[in-house]
Design an enzyme around this catalytic site. Structure first.
Site, short mmCIF file in Angstrom:
data_model
loop_
_atom_site.label_atom_id
_atom_site.label_comp_id
_atom_site.label_asym_id
_atom_site.label_seq_id
_atom_site.Cartn_x
_atom_site.Cartn_y
_atom_site.Cartn_z
N ALA A 22 0.82 -1.27 -0.09
CA ALA A 22 0.08 0.17 0.06
C ALA A 22 1.01 1.31 -0.14
O ALA A 22 1.96 1.44 0.34
CB ALA A 22 -0.82 -0.09 1.42
N GLY A 37 -0.80 -5.58 0.71
CA GLY A 37 -2.09 -5.51 0.01
C GLY A 37 -1.98 -6.10 -1.43
O GLY A 37 -2.91 -6.73 -1.90
N GLU A 72 -2.52 -9.63 -0.47
CA GLU A 72 -3.84 -9.89 -0.24
C GLU A 72 -4.79 -10.06 -1.28
O GLU A 72 -5.75 -10.66 -1.49
CB GLU A 72 -4.61 -8.64 0.65
CG GLU A 72 -3.73 -8.96 2.15
CD GLU A 72 -4.11 -7.65 3.09
OE1 GLU A 72 -4.77 -8.08 4.31
OE2 GLU A 72 -3.96 -6.56 2.74
N GLU A 121 3.03 -5.94 7.26
CA GLU A 121 2.38 -4.78 8.03
C GLU A 121 2.88 -4.57 9.44
O GLU A 121 2.99 -3.43 9.69
CB GLU A 121 0.87 -4.85 7.97
CG GLU A 121 0.34 -4.72 6.45
CD GLU A 121 0.32 -6.07 5.62
OE1 GLU A 121 -0.45 -5.94 4.66
OE2 GLU A 121 1.02 -6.88 5.92
#
Length: 693
Positions: free
Chosen positions: A60, A99, A102, A122
């Site tokens: 991200a 992300g 993900e 993260e």
């Protein structure tokens, strides 16, 4: 467009195109949502997601985290992806992190190139995965493996990802493989959301929490992430996905997350700083290391590991044998840890040689000395090196304290001379202070930053002063701690207070590790005993001179040590401290842990402010990197100057001025601090380009 959609026959392809690493921000999320809506309308036989350029999606955009969440949210977009009625595939090359992974976990099938890297990092930014990572990953690979990856923020190469079950296939061309895979294989692929919940594993959860306490003491996000992964085994997916998202939102604005983002961006700035200097024509390929003691051997090993050819110089045959043993031990340790294979260890040995004296030195791109901290010894080494090596060889000192400009005197072409201050153990510690002398050339600095990249170090440019950035702050830290001792504290209390703050070690246990004789030699060199501009506390000198306590190497320093190395409070040291207080006429008083930590942090901040004002460090974030990477300052506090901003410059000024009323010799108030407070500014404002202290 940052997200491209293409329909070719019955195959649709979504391509992420946000160079250089396809970092995912609001525009990318909106683009992906629009592409998924188009795919829903087109109903292709398969939908492939891939990345253009160097990565699939490298994570991200962390710059968004300082503001409010922007729609659409990735978890909502991925819910649309999971619900698609046709097969979805992720074709991964480069990085699929955060992300990015993900997104891939939300597809039914995942193909990666052999060099791809996958992970959910993260927690290293004080966050938890916020778009299903803690729930989909354990459904694919089991609870224990997911706890290991998520709790540590660990990334894995494609072969390990395949073994774990994160990806389904490795292919040199993931996109071509995704287009060619047979329909029957795709029909058998089950999205993670529709797979059974992982089996509960209380032992693995407990082990993950223990590992997080060890690797990131004081940090909260790893434990929250571990709890979320554990919940995948016992709670409904809809509720855990909502809980995960809320935890992510709650953490975005936390002090720890802000601090970790600060360090993340400071590291990126440091790694790009070399662009300010002329790029070297080629990487450094050969090096001479003078001195094969612990530091020199570790520097040699770091160079060898980076692919350099290394010659280690010693003064005699006995010293040469010790140097060979020291480097050999490091190679053996690398083999034992699995960091080296036998083939790689053999390659290191093939590039390594040892010589006695300077007569037979091969030409080298770099020569660095790692000798005892003595000015004349080091100047003699450089006189010999410049006679034995080509004029183009970069000459570097690893001195921790000595004046680089004085060492440069007498060197022909002094533009090639600088300090390269490695931190012990040099093959492990990431910090490298690049010390710029008055005559150091830009070309030499460019080569030094290139070397830092080669050996995977965090480079920080420092000016010339006693101790440069890190050791100058360390000296002030230790002096302030000694003042606490004579006023009422004991070593174990000081160490416990700083560990409680988050430091890896307290000042006295750290000094026992390095050796009291090293600090003693530095105090003698600075003649602290006879100076009138600093408050002198005699306790540390008494331990060395009267009690001959040198630290762990003599099983007696600030602590006594058992045969198995366990530290114990020393009655002899306590009596020495009490006697010093009595001789100075000081009535001892108790100190709470918070007061001890506050006093020592204020001392470090005050010294750092002077370092900024003098231009020894270019920016506050450089000081943050030095303290985090070289001295065990807690990363989750963002470094010393970020922590000072959290306290606020006004509060720091107030507290230092208060201490100065009773001990002005120890607490001169930095003029730069006065200026910042008067202007209503923070230390972070000094990080802005062109804004000088």
């Amino acid at each position: 467009m940052p997200v491209q959609y293409e329909l070719s026959g019955d195959v649709a392809i979504i391509t992420f195109d946000n160079p250089p690493l396809n970092v995912f921000g609001q525009a990318m999320r909106a683009g992906l949502l629009a592409a998924l809506e188009q795919a829903e309308a087109d109903r292709p036989a398969r939908l492939i997601l891939t990345g253009k350029g160097r990565a699939f999606v490298a994570g991200a955009d962390a710059r968004e985290f300082d503001g409010p969440p922007l729609a659409p949210q990735l978890n909502d977009v991925l819910a649309r992806l999971v619900a698609l009625p046709f097969p979805t595939l992720a074709a991964i090359h480069g990085a699929a992190l955060g992300g990015g992974l993900e997104i891939a976990l939300s597809c039914r099938f995942r193909i990666a190139s052999p060099s791809a890297t996958l992970g959910l990092p993260e927690v290293t930014l004080g966050l938890v995965p916020g778009a299903g990572g803690t729930q989909r990953l354990p459904r694919l690979i089991g609870l224990a493996a997911a706890l290991d990856l998520v709790g540590q923020g660990r990334s894995v190469p494609a072969p390990e990802a395949a073994r774990l079950g994160i990806i389904d296939l490795i292919a040199d061309d993931p996109l071509a493989a995704a287009q060619g895979i047979d329909d029957q294989t795709l029909r058998r692929a089950i999205p993670a959301d529709y797979r059974p919940a992982p089996a509960a594993d209380d032992a693995a959860v407990a082990a993950a929490h223990a590992q997080a306490h060890k690797r990131a003491p004081g940090q909260t996000s790893p434990h929250l992430a571990i709890d979320l992964v554990a919940a995948a085994a016992t709670q409904p997916l809809d509720s855990t996905l909502a809980r995960e998202r809320q935890t992510f939102i709650d953490l975005r604005g936390s002090d720890q997350a802000r601090a970790l983002r600060h360090i993340f961006f400071a590291e990126r700035a440091a790694l790009s700083q070399g662009k300010a200097w002329p790029a070297p024509v080629q990487d450094i390929r050969s090096a001479v290391v003078v001195g094969g003691g612990n530091m020199g051997a570790a520097i040699a090993y770091a160079f060898l590991s980076a692919g350099l050819s290394v010659t280690v110089v010693e003064t005699g045959d006995e010293a040469r044998s010790r140097a060979e043993a020291n480097v050999g031990k490091l190679i053996a340790q690398g083999l034992h840890r699995g960091a080296l294979t036998e083939a790689k260890a053999g390659a290191l040995r093939d590039r390594l040689s040892f010589v006695t004296g300077y007569a037979d030195l091969p030409p080298a791109d770099l020569a660095i000395e790692a000798a005892f901290e003595d000015m004349e010894v080091k100047r003699g080494i450089f006189a010999a090196l410049q006679d034995a090596l080509p004029e183009t060889t970069i000459l570097a000192t690893n001195t921790s304290y000595l004046d680089v400009n004085v060492l440069a005197q007498g060197i022909r072409n002094p533009g090639r001379f600088l300090g390269l201050h490695f931190f012990a153990p040099a093959h492990v510690m990431k910090l490298l202070e690049i010390v710029r002398g008055d005559l150091t050339s830009g070309e030499t600095l460019g080569a030094a930053f290139g070397l830092a990249r080669q050996v995977k170090k965090m480079p920080v440019l420092a000016g010339v002063c006693d101790g440069f950035i890190g050791n100058r702050i360390l000296s002030r830290y230790r002096q302030a701690a000694d003042v606490l001792l004579i006023e009422g504290a004991l070593p174990a209390e000081v160490d416990a207070a700083m560990r409680g703050f988050g430091m890896a070690m307290g000042p006295y246990e750290a000094q026992d590790m390095s050796g009291l004789d090293i600090a003693y030699a530095n105090r003698r060199r600075q003649n602290l005993r006879n100076r009138s501009d600093k408050r002198y506390v005699p306790i540390a000198d008494h331990l060395v001179e009267r009690l001959h306590r040198l630290g762990r190497k003599t099983a007696a320093g600030w602590y006594d040590y058992t045969e198995d190395g366990k530290p114990l409070p020393s009655e002899e040291v306590t009596l020495c401290i009490l006697a010093a207080s009595q001789e100075a006429g000081i009535a001892r008083q108790p100190f709470a842990a918070e007061a001890i930590a506050q006093r020592l942090l204020l001392a470090m901040i005050a010294e750092a402010v002077d370092i900024l004002a003098e231009g020894i460090a270019a920016t506050p974030r450089d000081i943050d990197l030095v303290l985090v990477h070289g001295y065990g300052f807690p990363r989750w506090r963002g470094g010393l100057m970020h922590h000072a901003d959290r306290l606020t410059p006004a509060q720091v000024l107030h507290d230092i001025a208060h201490l100065a009323t009773t001990d002005p010799l120890s607490w001169p108030v930095p003029p730069l601090l006065h200026r910042l407070v008067a202007e209503g500014r923070t230390f972070d404002t000094l990080n802005q380009t062109g804004d000088k202290a």
